[in-house]
Design a protein around this motif. Structure first.
Motif, short mmCIF file in Angstrom:
data_model
loop_
_atom_site.label_atom_id
_atom_site.label_comp_id
_atom_site.label_asym_id
_atom_site.label_seq_id
_atom_site.Cartn_x
_atom_site.Cartn_y
_atom_site.Cartn_z
N LYS A 291 -13.19 -8.10 6.39
CA LYS A 291 -14.56 -8.50 6.03
C LYS A 291 -15.58 -7.72 6.85
O LYS A 291 -16.53 -7.20 6.32
CB LYS A 291 -14.79 -10.00 6.32
CG LYS A 291 -13.87 -10.94 5.60
CD LYS A 291 -14.18 -12.39 5.96
CE LYS A 291 -13.94 -12.74 7.41
NZ LYS A 291 -12.54 -12.70 7.86
N GLY A 292 -15.33 -7.67 8.16
CA GLY A 292 -16.26 -6.99 9.06
C GLY A 292 -16.35 -5.51 8.75
O GLY A 292 -17.44 -4.94 8.66
N THR A 293 -15.19 -4.88 8.56
CA THR A 293 -15.15 -3.44 8.25
C THR A 293 -15.93 -3.16 6.97
O THR A 293 -16.75 -2.23 6.91
CB THR A 293 -13.68 -3.00 8.06
OG1 THR A 293 -12.95 -3.32 9.25
CG2 THR A 293 -13.56 -1.53 7.75
N GLN A 294 -15.71 -3.95 5.97
CA GLN A 294 -16.37 -3.73 4.68
C GLN A 294 -17.86 -4.10 4.74
O GLN A 294 -18.69 -3.41 4.16
CB GLN A 294 -15.66 -4.52 3.56
CG GLN A 294 -14.24 -4.03 3.29
CD GLN A 294 -14.18 -2.55 2.89
OE1 GLN A 294 -15.12 -2.01 2.29
NE2 GLN A 294 -13.09 -1.89 3.22
N ALA A 295 -18.17 -5.18 5.45
CA ALA A 295 -19.57 -5.60 5.55
C ALA A 295 -20.39 -4.52 6.23
O ALA A 295 -21.54 -4.24 5.86
CB ALA A 295 -19.68 -6.91 6.33
N TYR B 85 -12.21 -1.19 15.13
CA TYR B 85 -11.35 -0.03 14.87
C TYR B 85 -9.90 -0.51 14.81
O TYR B 85 -9.60 -1.67 15.10
CB TYR B 85 -11.48 1.00 16.00
CG TYR B 85 -12.88 1.54 16.17
CD1 TYR B 85 -13.27 2.71 15.54
CD2 TYR B 85 -13.82 0.87 16.95
CE1 TYR B 85 -14.56 3.21 15.69
CE2 TYR B 85 -15.11 1.35 17.10
CZ TYR B 85 -15.47 2.52 16.46
OH TYR B 85 -16.74 3.01 16.61
N HIS B 86 -9.00 0.40 14.44
CA HIS B 86 -7.57 0.07 14.46
C HIS B 86 -6.83 1.25 15.07
O HIS B 86 -7.17 2.41 14.77
CB HIS B 86 -7.08 -0.22 13.04
CG HIS B 86 -5.73 -0.86 13.02
ND1 HIS B 86 -4.57 -0.13 13.18
CD2 HIS B 86 -5.36 -2.15 12.90
CE1 HIS B 86 -3.54 -0.97 13.14
NE2 HIS B 86 -3.99 -2.20 12.97
N ILE B 87 -5.82 0.95 15.90
CA ILE B 87 -5.13 2.03 16.61
C ILE B 87 -4.43 3.00 15.65
O ILE B 87 -4.18 4.14 15.99
CB ILE B 87 -4.12 1.49 17.65
CG1 ILE B 87 -3.19 0.45 17.03
CG2 ILE B 87 -4.83 0.89 18.86
CD1 ILE B 87 -2.04 0.04 17.94
N GLU B 88 -4.17 2.55 14.45
CA GLU B 88 -3.48 3.39 13.49
C GLU B 88 -4.34 3.68 12.25
O GLU B 88 -4.42 4.80 11.78
CB GLU B 88 -2.20 2.68 13.07
CG GLU B 88 -1.13 3.58 12.50
CD GLU B 88 0.12 2.78 12.18
OE1 GLU B 88 0.77 3.08 11.18
OE2 GLU B 88 0.42 1.83 12.94
#
Ligand code: AP5
Ligand code: ZN
Length: 216
Positions: A13-17, A137-140
């Motif tokens: 949600k946060g990434t897309q928002a 963010y995401h480590i991958e």
């Protein structure tokens, strides 16, 4: 455009928002971010909220409803907003309806980002966030340009306290019990759009934008 983002914890949600906020030039209002900021600043609200958040439980409705009502009256919400992580319960959804009624405005869409539980655990365990701006963010899957450094603020990224596997499982349980019923709530209002949240971040963003264009 006035939107709410629904979906399990870690559904994106946060990434897309954040992407929609840039694309449509409207603010992203994340109750999670606001609460975390209050914890960081050791406010009364932050002290109360931390007890619940650390256990993976929802913060009481009355606390979050007040935050959102107050935020929606600010100038930058005039042309629209994206609520990310609110409402989370039926009483919150009703309180939002009431507040918007008072303001003489309506929600355009509730975007439900759907991701199966097993993928959620992987996403949350690799998530790293900026302590300053809250960007995630995401480590991958979503690496910053420089390892473990926020692209915007140049600060070291950190892991959220509630992203431990045990707490994530509790958050998922609470989601299914208390938040999932909102899908039907907005379906009944005729403003629900469900989007498959599995795939590349950009691909999902395009799915959402296309769905929003169609429903205009
Ligand atoms: P909150 O901060 O809202 O957390 P949440 O809903 O649990 O959602 P998350 O922020 O964990 O996930 P997200 O869906 O935004 O996913 P993200 O984009 O980061 O709330 C935290 C706590 O605050 C709650 O538990 C509660 O206690 C309290 N609270 C907040 N609002 C409340 C309310 N209204 N009422 C009561 N209490 C409230 O993505 C997750 C990870 O996956 C990231 O690492 C990301 O990079 C990665 N990722 C994103 N998209 C993809 C993709 N397509 N493929 C692979 N990885 C991806
Ligand atoms: Zn940052």
């Amino acid at each position: 455009m006035r939107l709410i983002m629904l979906g399990a914890p870690g559904a994106g949600k946060g990434t897309q928002a954040q992407l929609l906020s840039k694309a449509y030039n409207i603010p992203q209002i994340s109750t999670g971010d606001i609460l975390r900021m209050n914890i960081k600043n050791e406010t009364d609200l932050g002290k109360k909220a931390k007890e619940y958040m650390d256990k993976g439980l929802l913060v009481p409705d009355e606390l979050v409803v007040e935050i959102v009502k107050d935020r929606l009256t600010q100038d930058d919400c005039k042309n629209g907003f994206i609520l990310d992580g609110f409402p989370r319960t039926i009483p919150q959804a009703k309180a939002l309806d009431e507040a918007l009624d008072h303001m003489g405005i309506k929600l355009d869409r509730a975007v439900n980002v759907h991701v199966p539980d097993e993928k959620i655990i992987i996403r949350m365990s690799g998530r790293r966030v900026c302590p300053q701006c809250g960007a995630s963010y995401h480590i991958e899957f979503k690496k910053p340009a420089k390892e473990n450094i926020c692209d915007e603020c140049s600060l070291d990224l950190i892991q959220r306290d509630d992203d431990k596997e045990e707490t994530v499982r509790k958050r998922l349980e609470i989601y299914h019990e208390q938040t999932q019923p909102l899908i039907e709530y907005y379906q009944n209002k005729g403003i629900l759009t469900t989007v498959d949240g599995v795939g590349e971040v950009e691909e999902i963003s395009n799915r959402i934008k296309e769905a929003l264009e169609v429903s205009k």
